[in-house]
Structure formats: C-alpha cells, structure tokens
Design an enzyme around this catalytic site. Structure first.
Site, short mmCIF file in Angstrom:
data_model
loop_
_atom_site.label_atom_id
_atom_site.label_comp_id
_atom_site.label_asym_id
_atom_site.label_seq_id
_atom_site.Cartn_x
_atom_site.Cartn_y
_atom_site.Cartn_z
N CYS B 74 15.45 59.50 52.45
CA CYS B 74 16.42 60.27 51.66
C CYS B 74 15.84 61.66 51.41
O CYS B 74 16.53 62.68 51.51
CB CYS B 74 16.71 59.60 50.32
SG CYS B 74 17.16 57.87 50.40
N CYS B 175 41.99 44.95 29.86
CA CYS B 175 40.80 45.63 29.33
C CYS B 175 41.12 46.28 27.98
O CYS B 175 40.36 46.17 27.02
CB CYS B 175 40.32 46.72 30.28
SG CYS B 175 40.20 46.25 32.02
N CYS B 178 40.98 44.55 24.36
CA CYS B 178 39.70 44.46 23.64
C CYS B 178 39.08 45.84 23.42
O CYS B 178 38.66 46.18 22.32
CB CYS B 178 38.72 43.58 24.41
SG CYS B 178 39.04 41.81 24.22
N ARG B 216 29.53 44.16 36.11
CA ARG B 216 30.02 44.01 34.73
C ARG B 216 31.53 43.80 34.71
O ARG B 216 32.04 42.96 33.97
CB ARG B 216 29.64 45.24 33.90
CG ARG B 216 29.97 45.10 32.43
CD ARG B 216 29.07 44.05 31.80
NE ARG B 216 29.53 43.61 30.49
CZ ARG B 216 30.43 42.65 30.30
NH1 ARG B 216 31.01 42.05 31.33
NH2 ARG B 216 30.76 42.29 29.07
N CYS B 220 33.75 40.48 33.36
CA CYS B 220 34.86 40.51 32.39
C CYS B 220 36.10 39.83 32.98
O CYS B 220 36.81 39.10 32.28
CB CYS B 220 35.21 41.95 32.01
SG CYS B 220 34.72 42.42 30.35
#
Lengths: 149, 259
Positions: B74, B175, B178, B216, B220
């Site tokens: 890189c 989503c 909450c 993540r 959910c």
C-alpha cells in the site's frame, strides 16, 4: 335490543367462519370490543409456566418490560412496568395486547406475538411462525392476570 | 398582526433545514462513547489499554508489506498513511466512478488489492481486512465525518434512509424505533445508543475482537429476527452510508471500544 343481539351473534359467527379459512396455521380468534374473550387454546393457561416465559429472554418480554421480578437483573425500560398489569387489564384485553398490540396503535414498538402476515424479511428460521404459540400466549396471559396492585 | 407573525415565523423556519420526523437534531447527537461506563471509556482513551490499537499496529505492518503479483505494498503507492490517509475514512462509503455506486472502505481496500496489487481480495471480517481498515481509519481519528457530501451519493443515502425506517423481521422493528425514538433507554439493562458509527472498525467487548459496522448491522438484523443482508450487499452499504452521513460533523474515534 333482541334484534341487535342477534345481529352481533351473526357477525361473530361470520367472523369465526371467515377466520377458519386462514391459511397461516394460526388458531382463529375473534376480537370483541377491545379484547379477545376466548382462550386461544380453549383452556386456561398455566400462570407458573407463564412467569417462566416472561422471564425467558427468547420470548423478548423482559428485554423491554420490567416487573416484580427481584431475582432478574437486566430488565428493560422501553415499555411499561408489568406490575399491576392484571389490575389495569382484563384477561380479554391482555390477550389481544399480546396477540396484536398494533390493533390499538399502529406505531407501537411492541411486536404482535401471534401474527405472521404483513412482515418484511423475516429470518429463515422464523418464517411463517408467530413469536409465541397459542399455548404460550395463554400461559403468559394467565400469569399477567395474577399481577395485581 | 397575527398574519405578520405567522409570515415571519414561516420565513424563520424556512431558513432551518427541515428535520424529518424522529430525526435527532445535530446538536443532540451523541457518540456511543457517551453511553458507556467510565471503565470502558478509560479503556478507549488510553492507547496502551485499547485492544483496538493492537489491530492498528498490525495494519501498519500490512500497509508496508509487498503483496500480489504486482509485488507492491500500500505504502509503495500511498506513501506515509499519516498524511495520505488522513480524513479518508471520514468520507467513506464513497462513490466509485467505475462501479457507479458507493463502496465501503473495506471494499476500496479490496479494489486496490485486485486492481493495483493484483492480489486476491481479503474476505469480509477477516483479520487482515480489519487491521488494514483500522489502520487507515485511525488516521482520521478526531477528524469530522464528511461522508455523503458527494451529490452522486444522494440516491444511495436515500435508499439507506428508507432501510433505516423500514420495519423488518419477526419482531417487526426498524432501526429508527430504537435508535431515534428510544435511545438512552435500556434494552435488557443495556443502554440503547443513537447508532452513530463514529468508531469503526471497533473493538466490541462482547465479540472479544475488532469488527466492522456491517457486522454490527447484521447482528441488529438478526436481533429483530430478520434475514440479515450478506456482507457487501448494496443494502448494507447504503445503510452504512446513511448512518455515516447522519453522523456528519461528528469526530471519528477509530479504534473505538464498545461493550
């Protein structure tokens, strides 16, 4: 008066008849007023089993609700405390609230525990199944009815 | 008199960008950091105790390592990441002209591997992609998120917003139910955050490892008993893009710690 009673009975009979044609495998039920008067199983639920179900995380109750459960840590506070639920609601009202809370408020975050239609992208393992079985609903209703102020 | 007041009020409000129902006003936005206890915060704050820093250090080694049939690292093209990668992660997912759609930082790293290093792409959530991603995103720590500013991204941001508002799964929750309407309340004893993705990839104590925002999001989705989108799916990228644009202006924290 007599005529209107006949009319209600006829409506109930036709509702019951219509719901027998449901293809979703759920036990048919009839909403009367703001509740479901008849047990989904035709039998009273078992309150002791209902208490265990409310506290089991898989039923999801305790994730959002709290209640008179001193032995249980990590209760939720997204929804009302269940203490006194049996004073606030009749068993008929409790049953409909569990079966389909969206009947009262389409924007509620409370899932409909006995419904399989109108859902989006349901996980493979859960497709076509209600969150709770008819027996589980009855057990929980029986338990909640014992929570009196 | 009342009419004039109404007109004045209308003019005043017209000047303020409209918030959609349920959206969190910019000055009320909070990083997941602010929902954590003092011990977890301290763990994130101190680089010598933050386990995410071990991944960042490994990522730095990979950054310098030659790979692929082009035998390039890189660093051979990008030089010192401290200057060349500064602020880059803060604007991802970014629009890719050749693909005509947004790509995540992980996807960008893999495009670089395939196109320039002639190396095989790294599997999603593998240690190597996470360490490289953490090393690159760490160069943006403290820098304000700018994702979603490119006008070509507008339809994808909107797609992500729609997915964010869409109820799904057996539990039939979106989503927003909450993370806009009930943050700071407790789900089974744990505080619900605002879902501001400021620190990815991050070290989750529950995972005992570093993980991506896609991981993540997928957990959910599984939580509401929905069919989670596959890693790299356009829907997940759109959701990630919407969340990052929703957090625009908030500082990056990579590598964050979360419970």
């Amino acid at each position: 008066m007599a005529r209107s009673t006949v009319c209600i009975v006829a409506t109930l009979a036709s509702l019951a008849l219509a719901s027998h044609t449901r293809a979703d495998g759920l036990v048919p039920y009839t909403i009367v007023g703001d509740g479901i008067a008849d047990s989904l199983t035709g039998m009273p639920g078992d309150a002791a089993r209902g208490r265990a179900l409310v506290l089991a995380r898989t039923t999801t109750c305790i994730l959002c609700h709290s209640g008179p459960f001193p032995e249980t840590r990590f209760q939720g506070d997204l929804a009302p405390d269940l203490s006194g639920a049996g004073t606030r609601w009749s068993t008929s009202q409790l049953r409909l609230r569990l079966v389909d809370a969206s009947h009262f408020n389409p924007d509620t975050i409370m899932p409909s525990y006995y419904r399989t239609d109108g859902l989006v992208r349901v996980g493979r393992n859960f497709t076509g199944k209600p969150i709770l079985s008819a027996t589980e609903i009855e057990d929980i209703v029986a338990f909640l009815a014992t929570l009196r102020d | 008199m009342i009419l004039w007041r109404a007109i004045a009020a209308a003019i005043l409000f017209a000047g303020i960008p409209a918030l959609l129902a349920g959206e969190i006003p910019p000055d009320a936005r909070r990083s997941g950091y602010s929902f954590m206890g003092p011990d977890t915060r301290a763990m994130q704050d101190d680089d010598t105790s933050n386990p995410g820093m071990l991944f960042v250090l490994d990522g730095e080694t990979l950054w310098r390592k030659k790979t692929g049939s082009a035998d390039k690292s890189c660093a051979d093209c990008h030089g010192d990441a401290r200057s060349s990668m500064k602020g880059v992660a803060a604007r991802y997912p970014a629009f890719d002209k050749a693909l005509a759609r947004p790509v995540t930082l992980d996807q960008r790293i893999n495009l670089c591997r395939t196109n320039h290093q002639q190396a095989t792409p790294l599997p999603y959530e593998s240690r190597d992609i996470l360490t490289l991603s953490a090393f690159v995103a760490h160069q943006s720590r403290g820098i304000a998120i700018t994702a979603g500013e490119d006008p070509r991204l507008a339809p994808f941001v909107e797609q992500g917003r729609k997915l964010y508002l869409q109820r799904e799964g057996q539990l039939n929750l979106a989503c927003t139910n909450c993370h806009d309407d009930n943050f700071d309340k407790r789900l089974a004893g744990s505080p619900i955050t605002q879902a501001q993705p400021t620190g990815y990839p991050l070290y989750r104590l529950e995972w005992q490892t570093l993980g991506s925002l896609e991981r993540r999001l997928r957990s959910c989705m599984t939580g509401v008993r929905a069919q989670a989108y596959e890693y790299g799916a356009p829907e997940l990228v759109a959701l990630e893009l919407y969340l990052m644009s929703r957090a625009r202006g908030m500082p990056m924290e990579t590598p964050a710690i979360r419970p």
